[in-house]
Design a protein around this motif. Structure first.
Motif, PDB file in Angstrom:
ATOM      1  N   ASP A 247       0.799  -1.223   0.000  1.00 42.49           N
ATOM      2  CA  ASP A 247       0.000   0.000   0.000  1.00 42.49           C
ATOM      3  C   ASP A 247       0.834   1.276   0.000  1.00 42.49           C
ATOM      4  N   ASN A 271       2.625   7.441  -1.281  1.00 40.72           N
ATOM      5  CA  ASN A 271       1.579   6.792  -2.074  1.00 40.72           C
ATOM      6  C   ASN A 271       2.182   6.029  -3.252  1.00 40.72           C
ATOM      7  N   ASP A 332      -4.625   4.785   5.011  1.00 44.01           N
ATOM      8  CA  ASP A 332      -5.876   4.894   4.252  1.00 44.01           C
ATOM      9  C   ASP A 332      -5.715   6.072   3.303  1.00 44.01           C
ATOM     10  N   TRP A 333      -5.540   5.794   2.008  1.00 44.06           N
ATOM     11  CA  TRP A 333      -5.331   6.864   1.040  1.00 44.06           C
ATOM     12  C   TRP A 333      -6.644   7.530   0.650  1.00 44.06           C
ATOM     13  N   THR A 334      -7.750   6.825   0.786  1.00 43.83           N
ATOM     14  CA  THR A 334      -9.056   7.408   0.448  1.00 43.83           C
ATOM     15  C   THR A 334      -9.485   8.413   1.495  1.00 43.83           C
ATOM     16  N   THR A 335      -9.350   8.032   2.777  1.00 47.18           N
ATOM     17  CA  THR A 335      -9.686   8.920   3.894  1.00 47.18           C
ATOM     18  C   THR A 335      -8.480   8.987   4.817  1.00 47.18           C
ATOM     19  N   SER A 339      -6.089   6.892   8.764  1.00 46.33           N
ATOM     20  CA  SER A 339      -4.790   6.229   8.915  1.00 46.33           C
ATOM     21  C   SER A 339      -4.394   6.199  10.378  1.00 46.33           C
TER      22      SER A 339
END
Length: 793
Positions: A247, A271, A332-335, A339
């Motif tokens: 990830d 990322n 958590d790359w979306t939210t 993280s």
């Protein structure tokens, strides 16, 4: 005006400019309000955010054609600035219990290619240490040293000659292009068949900001084009260490202030999915408390990814001589607000003393009085991770005291229930020479290779390696020691050596190890060379031999005499075809029996081992050897069984006079100390002399024997805070009735001295005694409690 910095992870002998200390980044975001008293600072770092630059480069071949093939800047000054030690645990009160004091057997790793890397023969050397590091790809090897890189074929031919690392950022703009500050690291992303190279920038600035420069190749060709990024930091991000995970690309740092004071460790997730396409990328960063430094992130080897959604595991030295510490980084790359960076959690290991005392410098060399730095205040790169299907394994090492010399303490950790456990550990110190600066990895069948530097008063620093096979006796490097090259000289004026070395595994066969380290051909200073050597261990990659592995989980259990314990024995095919494996057990304590259900399995299957003790089984800890015998191979695993007192009715190790916490279950920060005991030599210390976070405890379950009615123990709490925030506490749970008694209510005094507490017990009832020390991780008032002489009467 520039100010002096004393730190690790940099070139120790820098120019007067590079020895200056950058001040805090003046344009950093406004400081947040101070945290409430006695509340640890938030872990999320203000360095979180997007890359400040990114682009796609021309091919490295074309950029290198116009590059400098030597270090930018003036020759380093002939002085060796002192180095601030990172936080590390106090010395152990007992000798290292897992020292391997004799060499392995007559067999030795089979050496393949062995050739010269970057060094004084092909690059302009003006500083120490070189920080040798390399990674192996599908057809190429990339090596980095502090300010240079080179690309080789696997036969040792030079594809791109040693060149300033900043060449990777030619035309990029900013400090990544204009400075060549070092601490470069290269990794091979085996999931994407890409190269990842990092280097920090602008560290000689007196006002910052500071940068980490990251380049991700667009193909498997290290000489092709790269997606390039620059991430910004408010404080100096020293000693960056890169790891690859599905990830994110994770990087850990040791953060320093402008005055050269250590702040904390910082971990950042970059990322990965965005950077593999050259898209805009962000990083998410978290920090530890000031009690920890030198973290390493799990770095993936092999073709099998970790379980879906598994967080990145990060490990560092603990705060006691019997612990490592670990964190879980979930990104958590979306939210991004979701993280998390959880920890530290203590992982109990065999007691150790970091090498070379308070200075860290004691490694002797032949022909000079100049001693070398062991860098024992941190784990050594890498924390190599591999998913074998039936188990997840990580290996890592650090330098420790081994008798009168220094050895390499190594661990194999295995994941159980999402947490690391110690599967095996050992300290490799087969003779009186000094071994340090190690790097370790596993091949696809579970063989382990360990490389290191070796030196003594009669030997110049040399490059050596050893190993063990997957089925060998646990805790031992069973292979003979191989010398890749014997140094012809010693470093005569500087203590810094290496800073790290590199053990990698060839992704093509997943069997060939590549080790990279430094040596010196003749006495001197700026004349270091590096060497790259490949080797394999037996039984890896062969399809002609049927073979298997065997493991037990859990690896240890504790029972009262008269009770039974179970563990799962699992097997896996490591080469060839599956075969029938007959299971047996040896090393059982008196009065105990072992049964397997089933008694034989086909490799790849599992069985349940039940060890039944009797009321006459003596108390103690026993290493039971589980043997799997197949038609073409035999392998063993070790199951550790602790039997509590006779008939299940006594406290095990109540005076802690074993010098360990055997018989007790510990959580948080715990240790055994040999000063200030209530009686005898040892006492348990729960909590640490440096701040810790939350409850630390030791606990034991026992059955009150006939004729006993009272449990007693002594405590001695050191609590400079107030009971609102810190305390000692003890509870006794009657497991038979389900009731819990508070034997010691929350207590906080600056120094209580030894105080006895007692509680009533009922003969025949099962109890769990839990001895607790709570600390709120607030700087300046660390709380810890000693406990001793736990008895039943």
């Amino acid at each position: 005006m520039a100010r002096s910095r004393h730190r690790r992870g940099r070139i120790a002998a820098l120019t007067a400019i590079l020895a200056t200390v950058p001040a805090l980044w003046l344009s950093a975001p406004a400081a947040q309000a101070d945290p409430a008293p006695h509340t640890p600072a938030a872990h999320r770092s203000a360095d979180t955010g997007p890359a400040v630059r990114h682009d796609t480069s021309p091919t490295l071949r074309s950029m290198a054609a116009h590059a400098h093939h030597g270090h930018h800047g003036k020759k380093e000054q002939d002085d060796d600035p002192g180095e601030e030690r990172l936080p590390h645990p106090p010395a152990s009160p007992i000798p290292d219990p897992v020292v391997q004091s004799s060499p392995g057997g007559p067999s030795a790793p089979s050496t393949g290619t062995n050739f010269e890397g970057i060094g004084a023969g092909n690059y302009s050397i003006t500083g120490v240490p070189p920080d040798p590091n390399s990674a192996v790809g599908s057809t190429q090897i990339v090596e980095t040293v502090n300010t240079a890189y080179a690309v080789y074929s696997k036969s040792g031919a030079t594809v791109l000659a040693p060149t300033d690392t900043s060449t990777l950022w030619s035309g990029f703009g900013g400090s990544c292009q204009s400075t060549n500050d070092g601490d470069a690291v290269v990794r091979w992303d085996t999931m994407a068949n890409r190269w990842v190279v990092t280097q920090f920038a602008n560290v000689s600035s007196s006002s910052g900001p500071y940068y980490e420069c990251v380049a991700v190749s667009t193909s498997a060709d290290a000489t092709g084009s790269y997606y390039r990024y620059s991430f910004q930091y408010a404080n100096f991000p020293d000693y960056p260490k890169l790891s690859v995970w599905p990830d994110a690309y994770y990087i850990t740092y040791n953060m320093f202030t402008a005055s050269g004071s250590f702040l904390n460790a910082e971990a950042c997730a970059l990322n990965r999915s965005a950077m593999l396409t050259g898209a805009t990328a962000t990083q998410q960063c978290f920090t530890t408390s000031s009690s920890y430094g030198g973290l390493l992130g799990a770095d993936l080897d092999g073709s099998t990814a970790p379980p879906s959604g598994a967080p990145e595991l990060m490990v560092g030295l603990g705060t006691t001589s019997t612990t490592l510490a670990y964190w879980k980084f979930h990104t958590d790359w979306t939210t991004p607000a979701n993280s998390t960076f959880s920890g530290p959690t203590s992982l109990t290991v065999a007691s150790y003393t970091t090498a070379c005392g308070s200075s860290g410098t004691c490694i002797p060399q032949s022909g000079t009085s100049q001693q070398l730095d062991s860098l024992s205040d941190r784990l050594m790169f890498r924390l190599a991770y591999r998913n074998f299907g039936d188990h997840e394994s990580l290996v890592v090492n650090h330098a420790v005291t081994a008798g009168s010399s220094v050895g390499v303490r190594w661990y194999e950790l295995r994941m159980s229930g999402g947490n690391p456990t110690v599967y095996q550990q050992g300290t490799y110190a087969p003779d009186s020479a000094y071994r340090w600066m190690g790097s370790i990895a596993e091949d696809k069948v579970g063989n382990i290779a360990l490389g290191y530097s070796q030196s003594s008063a009669s030997v110049h620093p040399s490059i050596r390696y050893t190993g063990r096979l997957a089925g060998d006796t646990l805790g031992t490097m069973t292979q003979g020691e191989v010398t890749a090259i014997t140094g012809g000289g010693s470093q005569t004026s500087y203590s810094r050596w290496g800073d790290y070395t590199s053990m990698s595994v060839d992704p093509v066969d997943d069997c060939t190890f590549w080790y990279t380290s430094e040596y010196i051909p003749s006495n001197g200073n700026f004349n270091w060379h590096t060497r790259l050597a490949s080797f394999t261990l037996p039984n890896c990659g062969s399809t002609s031999t049927n073979d298997f592995s065997i493991a037990v989980s859990p690896a240890s259990s504790s029972v009262n005499a008269g009770s039974s314990a179970t563990t799962t024995v699992s097997t896996a095919v490591t080469s060839g075809a599956a075969q029938s494996v007959n299971l047996s057990a040896s090393g059982l304590p008196s009065g105990a029996t072992a049964t397997f259900s089933p008694a034989s399995v086909t490799a790849g299957g599992s069985s349940t081992l039940t060890v039944a003790t009797s009321s006459s089984t003596p108390a103690g800890t026993y290493n039971i050897t589980v043997t799997g015998t197949g038609s073409s191979a035999t392998h063993t695993a070790t199951y550790t069984l602790t039997v509590n007192g006779s008939g299940g009715g006594s406290i095990t190790n109540g005076g802690f006079e074993t010098g360990t916490l055997s018989g007790w279950t510990s959580a948080g920060t715990t240790s055994v100390v040999n000063s200030g005991a209530h009686s005898g030599t040892y006492a348990a210390r729960v909590g640490g002399t440096s701040p810790t976070n939350g409850d630390s405890s030791i606990a034991q379950t026992f059955t009150a024997p006939s004729g006993t009615s009272t449990l007693g123990f002594y405590y001695n709490v050191t609590c400079p805070d107030t009971v609102t925030y810190d305390w000692a506490r003890a509870t006794l749970k009657d497991n038979t009735t389900g009731t819990t008694t508070t034997v010691l209510a929350k207590t906080c005094v600056s120094s209580s001295g030894w105080v006895q507490k007692t509680a009533s017990v009922t003969a025949g009832h099962s109890y769990t005694l839990t001895l607790i020390s709570h600390d709120d991780d607030y700087t300046g008032d660390a709380t810890y409690t000693r406990y001793d002489d736990v008895t039943l009467s």
